[in-house]
Design an enzyme around this catalytic site. Structure first.
Site, PDB file in Angstrom:
ATOM      1  N   SER A 122       0.008   0.829  16.374  1.00 39.87           N
ATOM      2  CA  SER A 122      -0.285   0.615  14.955  1.00 39.87           C
ATOM      3  C   SER A 122      -0.459  -0.878  14.697  1.00 39.87           C
ATOM      4  O   SER A 122       0.187  -1.705  15.335  1.00 39.87           O
ATOM      5  CB  SER A 122       0.878   1.155  14.122  1.00 39.87           C
ATOM      6  OG  SER A 122       0.863   0.557  12.837  1.00 39.87           O
ATOM      7  N   GLY A 123      -1.315  -1.201  13.747  1.00 41.62           N
ATOM      8  CA  GLY A 123      -1.470  -2.600  13.342  1.00 41.62           C
ATOM      9  C   GLY A 123      -0.589  -2.932  12.144  1.00 41.62           C
ATOM     10  O   GLY A 123      -0.537  -4.079  11.712  1.00 41.62           O
TER      11      GLY A 123
ATOM     12  N   SER B  42       0.808  -1.221   0.000  1.00 44.95           N
ATOM     13  CA  SER B  42       0.000   0.000   0.000  1.00 44.95           C
ATOM     14  C   SER B  42       0.845   1.276   0.000  1.00 44.95           C
ATOM     15  O   SER B  42       1.645   1.496  -0.900  1.00 44.95           O
ATOM     16  CB  SER B  42      -0.931  -0.084   1.207  1.00 44.95           C
ATOM     17  OG  SER B  42      -1.823   0.967   1.243  1.00 44.95           O
TER      18      SER B  42
ATOM     19  N   ARG C  31      -2.735   4.741  20.264  1.00 42.17           N
ATOM     20  CA  ARG C  31      -2.995   3.315  20.007  1.00 42.17           C
ATOM     21  C   ARG C  31      -1.797   2.702  19.277  1.00 42.17           C
ATOM     22  O   ARG C  31      -1.086   3.402  18.551  1.00 42.17           O
ATOM     23  CB  ARG C  31      -4.276   3.113  19.177  1.00 42.17           C
ATOM     24  CG  ARG C  31      -4.263   3.828  17.848  1.00 42.17           C
ATOM     25  CD  ARG C  31      -5.444   3.456  16.990  1.00 42.17           C
ATOM     26  NE  ARG C  31      -5.248   2.212  16.282  1.00 42.17           N
ATOM     27  CZ  ARG C  31      -4.539   2.092  15.168  1.00 42.17           C
ATOM     28  NH1 ARG C  31      -3.928   3.120  14.631  1.00 42.17           N
ATOM     29  NH2 ARG C  31      -4.420   0.920  14.581  1.00 42.17           N
TER      30      ARG C  31
ATOM     31  N   ALA D 158     -10.348   8.377   7.908  1.00 43.04           N
ATOM     32  CA  ALA D 158      -9.968   9.753   7.583  1.00 43.04           C
ATOM     33  C   ALA D 158      -8.897   9.777   6.494  1.00 43.04           C
ATOM     34  O   ALA D 158      -8.831  10.703   5.684  1.00 43.04           O
ATOM     35  CB  ALA D 158      -9.463  10.452   8.836  1.00 43.04           C
TER      36      ALA D 158
ATOM     37  N   ASP E  21      -1.486   1.313  -3.709  1.00 41.44           N
ATOM     38  CA  ASP E  21      -2.268   0.223  -4.310  1.00 41.44           C
ATOM     39  C   ASP E  21      -3.678   0.691  -4.665  1.00 41.44           C
ATOM     40  O   ASP E  21      -4.561  -0.115  -4.950  1.00 41.44           O
ATOM     41  CB  ASP E  21      -2.308  -1.017  -3.404  1.00 41.44           C
ATOM     42  CG  ASP E  21      -2.984  -0.755  -2.075  1.00 41.44           C
ATOM     43  OD1 ASP E  21      -3.071   0.422  -1.658  1.00 41.44           O
ATOM     44  OD2 ASP E  21      -3.441  -1.725  -1.442  1.00 41.44           O
TER      45      ASP E  21
ATOM     46  N   ASP F  93      -6.242   2.007  -3.077  1.00 39.41           N
ATOM     47  CA  ASP F  93      -7.487   1.803  -2.322  1.00 39.41           C
ATOM     48  C   ASP F  93      -7.810   3.004  -1.431  1.00 39.41           C
ATOM     49  O   ASP F  93      -8.790   2.984  -0.694  1.00 39.41           O
ATOM     50  CB  ASP F  93      -7.485   0.483  -1.521  1.00 39.41           C
ATOM     51  CG  ASP F  93      -6.356   0.400  -0.521  1.00 39.41           C
ATOM     52  OD1 ASP F  93      -5.552   1.351  -0.409  1.00 39.41           O
ATOM     53  OD2 ASP F  93      -6.275  -0.650   0.170  1.00 39.41           O
TER      54      ASP F  93
END
Ligand code: NG1
Ligand code: ZN
Length: 531
Positions: free
Chosen positions: A501-502, A65, A499, A375, A282, A284
């Site tokens: 990050s994933g 991405s 938080r 966002a 990518d 998206d």
């Protein structure tokens, strides 16, 4: 040779590096040279998933991405074009971390038995990749895994992530009453362009929109789409160099523009009030932006796109004469506070989910029409099958209702309902602005974004950060949330959260406040708490 033996033989060509892997929000994502063994094993997982789903097609997309050129990633696409069901992520993680080829084969057989997968159900896998230098070799690793199971995957080559999602859904719904389209790129372009042209009929010629393609796969694919769109729109494509690998996402693209809240430097003399958009690597994600008459930059991000789409669809539904239609908006904690207030002012339900499209997508399914956007510009609009049937069966009473209904129907065709799709979203925004005869500043004036800042902090172990309330509050480390709250309380319109990050080994810090200076300061102060 037995299946176990062929898996072991093939797997030995893809040794696992000394590394722990995790199937995260966006599949596996990291430096590309660490990925061959992971991709090989994802190939095995894809085969199991397809057989578990009764031999339906599943997709495997190789992409990282918006991440830098040296990274890559891999993620699975479920039969209706959704992200892989969460419960299967753990199987992927376990397979990727298996210590030896023997363990890989053993775990494969164990899952086969656990799910009682019959040998006569053949797996069907489609594959696509982005334009990164590392992508072809990773596709080879995937193909090697599938070949070891005597499966010949259907390779769609270099495609955008949403194109592959589209194709997977088409393949699995072909010949049914839920048929989604032709499972080819031509089918994709034809579907989008036909819907777009229908919606633009009778609209006066618009000024061009300039699209920054992040030097990724969106460039060539937008080039192809333009041919199908003919003269229904003028799109100027920039940052479309996919030959120079190092240029991917570098100083351009949706993430660069959103995080930095500035123009890509390649746009040297922006035209006031002209429309600009940036895709990610990518394709998206999409964000819009413009400069005003005093050359000040203004971002029109995923929240602005969501509110634009939601209010337009609500109006179309009303104008069609369709009653009792519930439309809701789904956001994450990163949504600008004023966007949420604006949606509430429109009288629409709005919910907040944890980050990651799978959560938003799931929540959006609760409505007749669910509009979901992060966002950062990743999002789409879902119409439930019941809503689609009602739209199709509705009898308009007046020519005005009939025309609105026609447009509503075309919108359901224009929008990629499998996943957020920058090309489809680009056309959606263009349609709405044309229908409203809006310039970007008119769109922007619906509400004013609260000044905000997104920061990331390198920490020793991001796994110690645990969240609750759709990631808006920390439960661990103990006491940290109280410290954040104490800082926030000192700012008017202050809001901040932390938080893990994933997708990266960092912790993200987001802050909003009354002025840009205060938002930056609050973000810095919260970040300082993490060290
Ligand atoms: P993480 O790294 O978990 O913050 C990022 C984006 C998500 C989502 C995923 C997948 C932000 C703040 N986070 O997730 O919204 O798009 O990547 O690509 O933009
Ligand atoms: Zn992306």
């Amino acid at each position: 040779m037995s299946t176990q033996e062929t898996i072991i033989a093939a797997s030995s060509a893809y040794p696992k590096p000394n590394q722990t892997f995790q199937y995260g929000t966006a599949g596996f994502r990291m430096k590309a040279d660490l990925l061959p063994s992971v991709v090989f094993r994802v190939g095995l997982l894809a085969a199991l998933r397809s057989r578990f789903k009764g031999g339906q097609y599943v997709g495997v997309m190789i992409t990282a991405s918006h991440n830098p050129p040296a990274d890559n990633g891999v993620k699975l696409i479920d039969p209706l074009g959704e992200m892989l069901e969460s419960s299967w992520e753990a199987y992927g993680t376990k397979l990727a971390n298996a210590a030896s080829d023997q363990e890989v084969a053993d775990y494969y057989s164990q899952l086969e038995q656990e799910f009682n997968l019959k040998p006569d159900v053949e797996a069907k896998v489609v594959v696509g990749c982005d334009t990164r230098e590392s992508s072809p070799a990773l596709v080879d690793a995937l193909v090697a895994a599938l070949n070891s199971l005597s499966i010949k995957p259907n390779d769609y080559g270099t495609v955008t992530t949403p194109q592959l999602h589209y194709v997977v859904r088409c393949l699995n719904t072909q010949g049914t009453d839920r048929a989604y389209g032709e499972p080819t790129l031509e089918g994709y372009f034809t579907k989008l362009s036909a819907a777009f042209k229908g919606l633009m009929k009778g609209k006066s010629t618009r000024t061009p929109v300039t699209v920054d393609c992040a030097n990724g796969v969106g460039g060539p694919q937008l080039g192809l789409l333009k041919k199908y769109l003919g003269d229904s729109i003028t799109i100027e494509v920039t940052n479309e160099d996919v030959q120079t690998y190092s240029k991917l996402n570098y100083q351009c693209g949706a993430d660069f523009v959103k995080v930095g809240q500035r123009l890509p430097p390649s746009i040297t003399s922006p035209q006031p009030l002209a429309r600009y958009a940036s895709l990610d690597g990518d394709a998206d994600r999409i964000v819009y932006y413009y400069v005003d008459k005093s050359n000040t930059f203004h971002l029109l991000d995923g929240d602005k796109i969501a509110t634009l789409a939601a209010s337009f669809i609500v109006d179309l539904v009303r104008a069609s004469g369709i009653a009792d239609f519930n439309l809701g908006v789904v956001q994450t904690a990163y949504a600008n506070g004023n966007s949420t207030k604006y949606i509430e002012k429109l009288g629409l339900p709005v919910v907040c989910t944890p980050t990651g499209v799978k959560h938003l997508h799931h929540a959006a399914l609760a409505y007749d029409c669910g509009v979901y956007f992060e966002a950062n510009g990743h999002g789409t609009v879902l119409f439930s099958s019941d809503a689609l049937a009602r739209i199709q069966e509705h009898n308009p009473n007046t020519p005005a209702e009939s025309s609105a209904l026609k447009n509503l129907t075309a919108l359901t065709e224009l929008i990629n309902q499998t996943v957020g799709d920058a090309l489809s979203d680009l056309l959606l925004v263009e349609v709405i602005l044309a229908h409203k005869s809006w310039t970007p500043d008119q769109w922007d004036s619906c509400y004013t974004d609260l000044p905000n800042k997104l920061e990331k902090a390198e920490v020793a172990d991001r796994n110690i950060y645990k969240t609750t309330d759709a990631e808006r509050k920390l439960t661990e480390p103990k006491g940290l949330q109280d410290q954040i709250d104490a800082l926030v309380s000192k700012y008017s319109n202050g809001r901040s959260f932390v938080r893990p990050s994933g997708t990266e080994n960092v912790v993200r810090v987001y802050a909003e406040a009354g002025t840009k200076g205060e938002a930056d300061e609050l973000a810095q102060k919260v970040k300082a708490l993490l060290n």
